[in-house]
Motif scaffolding. Structure first.
Motif, short mmCIF file in Angstrom:
data_model
loop_
_atom_site.label_atom_id
_atom_site.label_comp_id
_atom_site.label_asym_id
_atom_site.label_seq_id
_atom_site.Cartn_x
_atom_site.Cartn_y
_atom_site.Cartn_z
N ALA A 206 25.40 79.32 82.40
CA ALA A 206 25.28 77.92 81.99
C ALA A 206 25.83 77.76 80.59
N LEU A 207 26.67 76.73 80.40
CA LEU A 207 27.28 76.46 79.10
C LEU A 207 26.87 75.06 78.65
N GLY B 47 40.87 72.81 83.72
CA GLY B 47 40.20 73.62 82.72
C GLY B 47 38.80 73.10 82.44
N VAL B 48 37.92 73.99 81.97
CA VAL B 48 36.54 73.62 81.69
C VAL B 48 36.48 72.47 80.69
N LEU B 49 37.10 72.68 79.53
CA LEU B 49 37.01 71.68 78.48
C LEU B 49 37.86 70.45 78.80
N GLY B 50 38.90 70.65 79.59
CA GLY B 50 39.66 69.52 80.08
C GLY B 50 38.82 68.65 80.99
N ALA B 51 38.07 69.28 81.90
CA ALA B 51 37.18 68.53 82.79
C ALA B 51 36.10 67.81 82.00
N LEU B 52 35.57 68.50 80.99
CA LEU B 52 34.54 67.90 80.13
C LEU B 52 35.09 66.65 79.44
N THR B 53 36.31 66.74 78.94
CA THR B 53 36.91 65.63 78.23
C THR B 53 37.25 64.47 79.16
N VAL B 54 37.78 64.77 80.35
CA VAL B 54 38.10 63.71 81.31
C VAL B 54 36.82 63.03 81.79
N ALA B 55 35.77 63.81 82.02
CA ALA B 55 34.48 63.23 82.43
C ALA B 55 33.97 62.27 81.37
N ILE C 143 30.13 67.98 85.87
CA ILE C 143 29.76 67.92 84.46
C ILE C 143 28.48 67.09 84.34
N ASP C 144 27.48 67.60 83.62
CA ASP C 144 26.30 66.82 83.30
C ASP C 144 26.52 66.17 81.95
N LEU C 145 26.57 64.84 81.96
CA LEU C 145 26.92 64.08 80.77
C LEU C 145 25.80 63.10 80.44
N GLU C 146 25.46 63.03 79.17
CA GLU C 146 24.51 62.02 78.70
C GLU C 146 25.20 61.22 77.61
N ARG D 34 25.67 62.26 73.87
CA ARG D 34 24.50 63.04 73.46
C ARG D 34 24.51 64.47 74.00
N ARG D 35 25.04 64.69 75.18
CA ARG D 35 24.98 66.04 75.75
C ARG D 35 26.08 66.21 76.80
N ALA D 36 26.62 67.42 76.85
CA ALA D 36 27.59 67.77 77.88
C ALA D 36 27.36 69.22 78.27
N ALA D 37 27.16 69.46 79.55
CA ALA D 37 26.85 70.82 80.01
C ALA D 37 27.50 71.06 81.37
N LEU D 38 27.68 72.35 81.69
CA LEU D 38 28.27 72.70 82.98
C LEU D 38 27.90 74.14 83.34
N LEU D 39 28.31 74.54 84.53
CA LEU D 39 28.01 75.88 85.03
C LEU D 39 29.29 76.60 85.42
#
Length: 371
Positions: free
Chosen positions: A161-162, A279-287, A322-325, A337-342
């Protein structure tokens, strides 16, 4: 004569590459890069004279050390080794390789394992980003066996978990480096955004594409790639990245409405080749862009209501959750507030990688890689 360097090959998420202790490599960055080029076999599209996998996703390196300053347990330097140039890029982060850092650090003795699971804070030296990684350590030993599955990797493995802490503006200085959710570049509406990875997000339809083309189709589409590169080069200075002709950021992401039950469909260029996944951080950013009202991503995304969202980013080989708050405050102020993934990771082999001694004679009396 050849120089033996302790090395562990690991899969991190959907990427793969050698992991090194920083102490086992040259301290001088220029010499270190020469060593990494020799290790991977670059420049050569086949990387036939090294251990690179002849693909950007398998031409990555992790350099790990105990944290040099408070606030983290481990320091991690990510290096993207180019295939066709004698160049190593340490500008971006890599969330996939990040997934392997925790297990590697524990097994090397940099961080003590705890019974059950071990949480460690990892600072990515490329940008200063800190992530908390939770590694499964039953009986105080790293395990790679588990039931977690991620698209792009066959089978199952133990989850890693990241939880990303304060990653907004990691390279650009702000989540929205232009100060706007929407900009127009070369007549196309785009979102220039950095939530761990600088990305230019734009609708595929704005370029006359569906957004559902295969990576092979898009890689063969020279007209599209030329337009994307023109937009990317113009976006670089706007995103505080300067001249990006020789940089692998920003990434370019074509978005379209989801068609497999997710939140949004994506095709990501890294930056000149379409990613087989995302990519992980790419997905995080697009989300994150999906949650920005009026952005190209928001216009095509299907999102659940409320400030806490699980955003499913569809990509050519599956999806990435992506879990995004996030919330929109007064006067449209956007707060993340928060961004997490597995992710998952696995140790593949351990030992020594060999390079010609004429490049670097190495260090004397190196200890063996921890088992």
């Amino acid at each position: 004569m050849q120089t033996r360097i302790p090395c562990v090959l690991m899969r991190g998420g959907t990427s793969k590459g050698p992991f090194f202790r920083a102490a086992d490599l040259p301290a001088d960055p220029a010499l270190r890069d020469k060593v990494l080029l020799a290790v991977m076999g670059s420049p050569d599209l086949r990387q036939i004279d090294g251990i690179g996998g002849a693909d950007p996703l398998t031409s990555k390196v992790a350099i790990v050390s105990p944290a040099a300053s408070p606030g983290a347990d481990i320091d991690f330097l990510f290096a993207q080794v180019l295939l066709d140039e004698a160049r190593v890029d340490t500008t971006p982060n890599c969330g996939n390789m990040l997934a392997g850092v925790g297990p590697f650090a524990i097994e090397c003795g940099m961080v003590p394992a705890r019974p059950g699971e071990t949480v460690l804070k990892i600072r990515t030296l490329n940008t200063g980003m800190i992530a908390a990684a939770t590694v499964q350590t039953p009986d105080g030993v790293v395990t790679y066996e588990g039931e977690a599955r991620i698209d792009g990797v066959p089978g199952s493995a133990a989850p890693v978990a990241l939880d990303f802490l304060d990653v907004a503006g990691s390279l650009c200085g702000a989540l929205l480096p232009t100060g706007r959710a929407v900009d127009e570049i070369a007549g196309v509406a785009v979102t220039c955004i950095d939530n761990g990875m600088p990305v230019v997000v734009l609708e595929a339809a704005a370029l006359g594409r569906t957004g559902y083309e295969s990576p092979a189709q898009l890689n063969a589409d020279t007209e599209l790639k030329s337009r994307l590169e023109a937009i990317r080069l113009a976006a670089g200075p706007l995103m505080n990245l300067g001249d990006v002709r020789k940089k692998v950021v920003p990434k370019m992401c074509l978005v379209a409405p989801p068609r497999a039950g997710g939140s949004i469909s994506t095709r990501t260029f890294i930056p000149h080749r379409c990613h087989e996944a995302v990519g992980v951080l790419g997905a995080l950013t697009v989300a994150t862009a999906c949650a920005l009202p009026q952005s190209p991503a928001a216009r095509v995304a299907v999102l659940p209501p409320g400030p806490r969202k699980r955003i499913s980013v569809e990509h050519p080989s599956g999806e990435f959750s992506i879990d995004l708050e996030a919330e929109l405050g007064p006067e449209g102020h956007f707060t993340l507030r928060r961004a997490a993934l597995l992710r998952t990771a696995r140790r593949l082999f351990e030992g020594h990688v060999l390079i010609p001694a004429r490049i670097w004679e190495g260090r004397r009396a190196l200890p063996a890689v921890a088992q």
